[in-house]
Design an enzyme around this catalytic site. Structure first.
Site, PDB file in Angstrom:
ATOM      1  N   TYR A 190      -2.420  -0.997  10.271  1.00 40.20           N
ATOM      2  CA  TYR A 190      -2.543  -1.398   8.858  1.00 40.20           C
ATOM      3  C   TYR A 190      -1.295  -0.983   8.078  1.00 40.20           C
ATOM      4  O   TYR A 190      -0.698  -1.792   7.352  1.00 40.20           O
ATOM      5  CB  TYR A 190      -3.787  -0.759   8.252  1.00 40.20           C
ATOM      6  CG  TYR A 190      -3.917  -0.915   6.758  1.00 40.20           C
ATOM      7  CD1 TYR A 190      -4.449  -2.083   6.204  1.00 40.20           C
ATOM      8  CD2 TYR A 190      -3.526   0.110   5.892  1.00 40.20           C
ATOM      9  CE1 TYR A 190      -4.577  -2.226   4.830  1.00 40.20           C
ATOM     10  CE2 TYR A 190      -3.652  -0.020   4.517  1.00 40.20           C
ATOM     11  CZ  TYR A 190      -4.181  -1.189   3.986  1.00 40.20           C
ATOM     12  OH  TYR A 190      -4.298  -1.332   2.623  1.00 40.20           O
ATOM     13  N   SER A 241       0.836  -1.206   0.000  1.00 40.09           N
ATOM     14  CA  SER A 241       0.000   0.000   0.000  1.00 40.09           C
ATOM     15  C   SER A 241       0.863   1.246   0.000  1.00 40.09           C
ATOM     16  O   SER A 241       2.010   1.233   0.487  1.00 40.09           O
ATOM     17  CB  SER A 241      -0.902   0.010   1.232  1.00 40.09           C
ATOM     18  OG  SER A 241      -1.513   1.272   1.429  1.00 40.09           O
TER      19      SER A 241
END
Length: 283
Positions: free
Chosen positions: A188, A175
């Site tokens: 995350y 990400s």
């Protein structure tokens, strides 16, 4: 004030369901296939929806048989399987938690039993939970996020390796948050940073075996994870601050996975592609 990109909406479960989104994400490939994965077998985790669904349909169009691993979103998974079949390829649905090592071992066993080979592994399953304060991240949330987002990648890759031959490819979805951080997604983003390090480390270990390991670091992409993670007002603004002034669609990311999965990227390993709407990463 950022421009509204999509209608305000939320979902009360992770990792979200595509059937409940409006508008629906665009997952269909934009171009005819060219046999880039002809004769190959691919596993895609989080394959029921979002980026995973887009990868599944694109890979099928390029000639691959596809195993779709998903947590519990059976309705989404069936839609994806039908889309794969519409491309003339077989779809194997495997429901379970990638954070469970025994399940990951079972996935590989069932794929080998069904197809007799494994050529591409796309580690893509993820969950995220918004918290504005570090102290609000519970032990349970931290453990669950790492088990899904990182342990699952490790477990499935460990199980897959004995069946991957020279020319095989592993593609890990990381990400943009791994590179710039996220104040409200600390755990995350940490898992996604771990995935970058995992990708780089494993690529060196497997280079002599002719197995390539690369990653894709999407920016803000319109997937079920978004309404399942953020308040409705944040969902409405999602992606508006990117240079391209909008969120990306899953079919704008899956092409990066395809490139890294097929022989067109034969001189790339340990690398990460950045379909993120124009955000500059790494200078």
């Amino acid at each position: 004030m950022p421009e509204q990109m999509n209608p305000p909406q939320t979902q009360d479960h992770q990792p979200g369901r595509e059937t409940e989104m409006h508008p629906k994400p665009d997952y269909m490939p934009k171009f005819p296939g060219n046999g880039r994965l002809k004769g190959k077998v691919a596993i895609i985790t989080g394959g029921d929806s979002g980026i995973g669904r887009a990868c599944a349909v694109l890979f099928a169009r390029e000639g691959a048989e596809v195993a779709l691993v998903y947590l519990e979103e059976t309705e989404d998974a069936v839609i994806t399987a039908e889309a794969v079949k519409a491309e003339g390829k077989e779809a194997l649905l495997l429901r379970g938690d990638v954070g469970d090592k025994t399940f990951c071992d079972t996935v590989i066993g069932q794929v080998i039993e069904q197809f007799g080979q494994l050529d591409v592994l796309v580690n893509n399953a993820a969950e995220q939970h918004m918290q504005t304060e570090l102290t609000d991240i519970t032990e349970e949330q931290l453990r669950q996020t790492f088990e899904t987002n990182f342990f699952g990648y490790m477990y499935l890759t460990q199980a897959a390796l004995p069946h991957l031959k020279e020319g095989a490819s592993i593609v890990n979805t990381t990400s943009v948050t791994a590179y710039r951080g996220s104040p409200t997604l600390v755990d995350y983003a940490s898992t996604k940073g771990a995935i970058v390090a995992f990708t780089r480390s494993l690529s060196g270990q497997l280079a002599e075996k002719g197995i390539r390991v690369n990653g894709v670091a999407p920016g803000p992409i319109w997937t079920p994870l978004i309404p399942a993670s953020f308040p409705a007002d944040k969902v409405a603004e999602f992606g508006a601050t990117q240079p391209l002034k909008r969120p990306g669609q899953p079919n704008e990311v899956a092409t990066s996975h395809l490139f890294l999965a097929c022989d067109e990227s034969s001189y790339m390993t340990g690398q990460v592609l950045h379909p993120n709407g124009g955000e500059i990463i790494g200078g």
